[in-house]
Design an enzyme around this catalytic site. Structure first.
Site, mmCIF file in Angstrom:
data_model
loop_
_atom_site.group_PDB
_atom_site.id
_atom_site.type_symbol
_atom_site.label_atom_id
_atom_site.label_comp_id
_atom_site.label_asym_id
_atom_site.label_seq_id
_atom_site.Cartn_x
_atom_site.Cartn_y
_atom_site.Cartn_z
ATOM 1 N N GLU A 18 1.411 0.109 -2.327
ATOM 2 C CA GLU A 18 2.592 -0.290 -1.527
ATOM 3 C C GLU A 18 3.763 -0.640 -2.423
ATOM 4 O OE1 GLU A 18 3.836 -0.442 1.280
ATOM 5 O OE2 GLU A 18 2.256 -0.264 2.774
ATOM 6 N N ARG A 99 0.227 -12.445 6.388
ATOM 7 C CA ARG A 99 0.647 -12.221 5.005
ATOM 8 C C ARG A 99 1.985 -11.506 5.006
ATOM 9 N NH1 ARG A 99 0.247 -6.734 3.998
ATOM 10 N NH2 ARG A 99 -1.548 -5.606 4.834
ATOM 11 N N ASN A 101 4.547 -8.561 3.860
ATOM 12 C CA ASN A 101 4.352 -7.123 3.686
ATOM 13 C C ASN A 101 5.573 -6.557 2.953
ATOM 14 O OD1 ASN A 101 2.519 -4.978 4.172
ATOM 15 N ND2 ASN A 101 3.773 -4.240 5.851
ATOM 16 N N ASN A 147 7.724 -3.701 8.165
ATOM 17 C CA ASN A 147 7.573 -2.686 7.121
ATOM 18 C C ASN A 147 8.910 -2.315 6.507
ATOM 19 O OD1 ASN A 147 5.291 -1.632 5.803
ATOM 20 N ND2 ASN A 147 4.370 -1.150 7.786
ATOM 21 N N ASP A 197 6.170 3.766 7.979
ATOM 22 C CA ASP A 197 5.787 2.632 7.115
ATOM 23 C C ASP A 197 6.985 2.286 6.228
ATOM 24 O OD1 ASP A 197 4.515 0.906 5.292
ATOM 25 O OD2 ASP A 197 2.578 1.826 5.620
#
Ligand code: BGC
Ligand code: CA
Length: 282
Positions: A18, A99, A101, A147, A197
């Site tokens: 990521e 959490r 991101n 995202n 995403d």
């Protein structure tokens, strides 16, 4: 819109790669592996990795030196020389199932990053803004999987993805105050299991979107017309970022899953250049 020479780079595959980010000052690409609690760097062909003890969804350069992370429990500084972590601002300390991101900075160096529930419970997350004075503001509530986020070259538009909506949305953005408004759909991802995403905006205002479940990066014009679909040998494409000396290299992160190279880090050459990543200015 021409891209060429797609290759998988010789670095360890991630479980959930990521947050790719090119640091032009260091000539380095950074990215994270969220569940492995790792931050990775590739510079001049040399790979390095830091164990950070918690998941991080975004890593960015810090104008004062070092790196800043959007991690499980908040915004953290990482000193790459020592591996030392310093909490800059806690985020949702009262929600242990969440959490942080994806995230990115605007040109003024304000760090926007959002949260999600690990179990993907709907609307459990939010989008936050960390200002250079380390104050955190919740700027959007009711987010499911926060995202990709990035801005048009003139910063009058902010693109944002809440993945389960299947949409990339766009807001009007005021670069002076960081206020945003007038949310509307920019594009809708086609295909059943495909969700947008991470994303990045190029120097022509084109919006490159990683398609989780779709095995592709797609580019849209500012008007929302699809000009390119690039296939990757990994279904779960997580994010993309421009880098290299002239910002003509597109780096793409992926996650484990269907496809021969899930979790691989890819690079290709793009005819259109990207924009430099903005560092955090705090
Ligand atoms: C998140 C994953 C999620 C994926 C697709 C990623 O940014 O980290 O947990 O499954 O997006 O929505
Ligand atoms: Ca992501």
């Amino acid at each position: 819109m021409v891209i060429s020479n797609l290759t998988e780079l010789a670095v360890p595959r991630s479980t959930l790669g990521e947050g790719p980010c090119w640091d032009a000052t260091a000539g380095a690409l950074y990215w994270t592996d969220i569940p492995a609690n790792r931050v990775h760097r590739l510079a001049d062909g040399h790979h390095r990795c830091w164990e950070i003890g918690r998941p991080a969804g975004a890593v960015l350069p810090r104008a004062s030196g070092g790196l800043v992370l959007a991690a499980r429990d908040g915004f953290l500084a990482l000193d790459p020389a020592t591996g030392a972590l310093t909490m800059l601002a806690a985020v949702e300390p009262d929600i242990p199932g969440n959490r942080m991101n994806d995230g990115a900075c605007d040109r003024a160096g304000r760090f926007f990053a959002g949260t999600m529930a690990e179990d993907e419970a709907p609307a459990a997350g939010a989008l936050y803004r960390l200002d250079p004075d380390h104050r955190v503001t919740r700027v959007l509530a009711g987010v499911s999987i926060s995202n990709g986020i990035d801005w048009s070259p003139d910063e009058r538009l902010m693109y944002y993805v809440d993945s389960p909506t299947h949409r990339v949305d766009v807001f009007d953005y005021d670069p002076g105050t960081a206020a945003f408004s007038n949310r509307r759909t920019f594009v809708r991802a086609s295909g059943g299991g495909v969700v947008p995403d991470g994303l990045t905006v190029d120097s022509e205002g084109g919006v490159w979107v990683a398609m989780w479940g779709g095995g592709q990066v797609r580019r849209y014009t500012p008007a929302g017309a699809l000009t390119l679909s690039m296939d990757l040998p990994a279904a779960n494409v997580t994010s993309c970022a421009f880098g290299g000396p002239n910002l003509h290299t597109l780096y793409v992160t992926t996650a484990a899953g269907p496809g021969s190279s899930g979790g691989g880090l890819f690079a290709c050459q793009s005819a259109v250049a990207g924009l430099p990543a903005n560092p955090f200015r705090g």
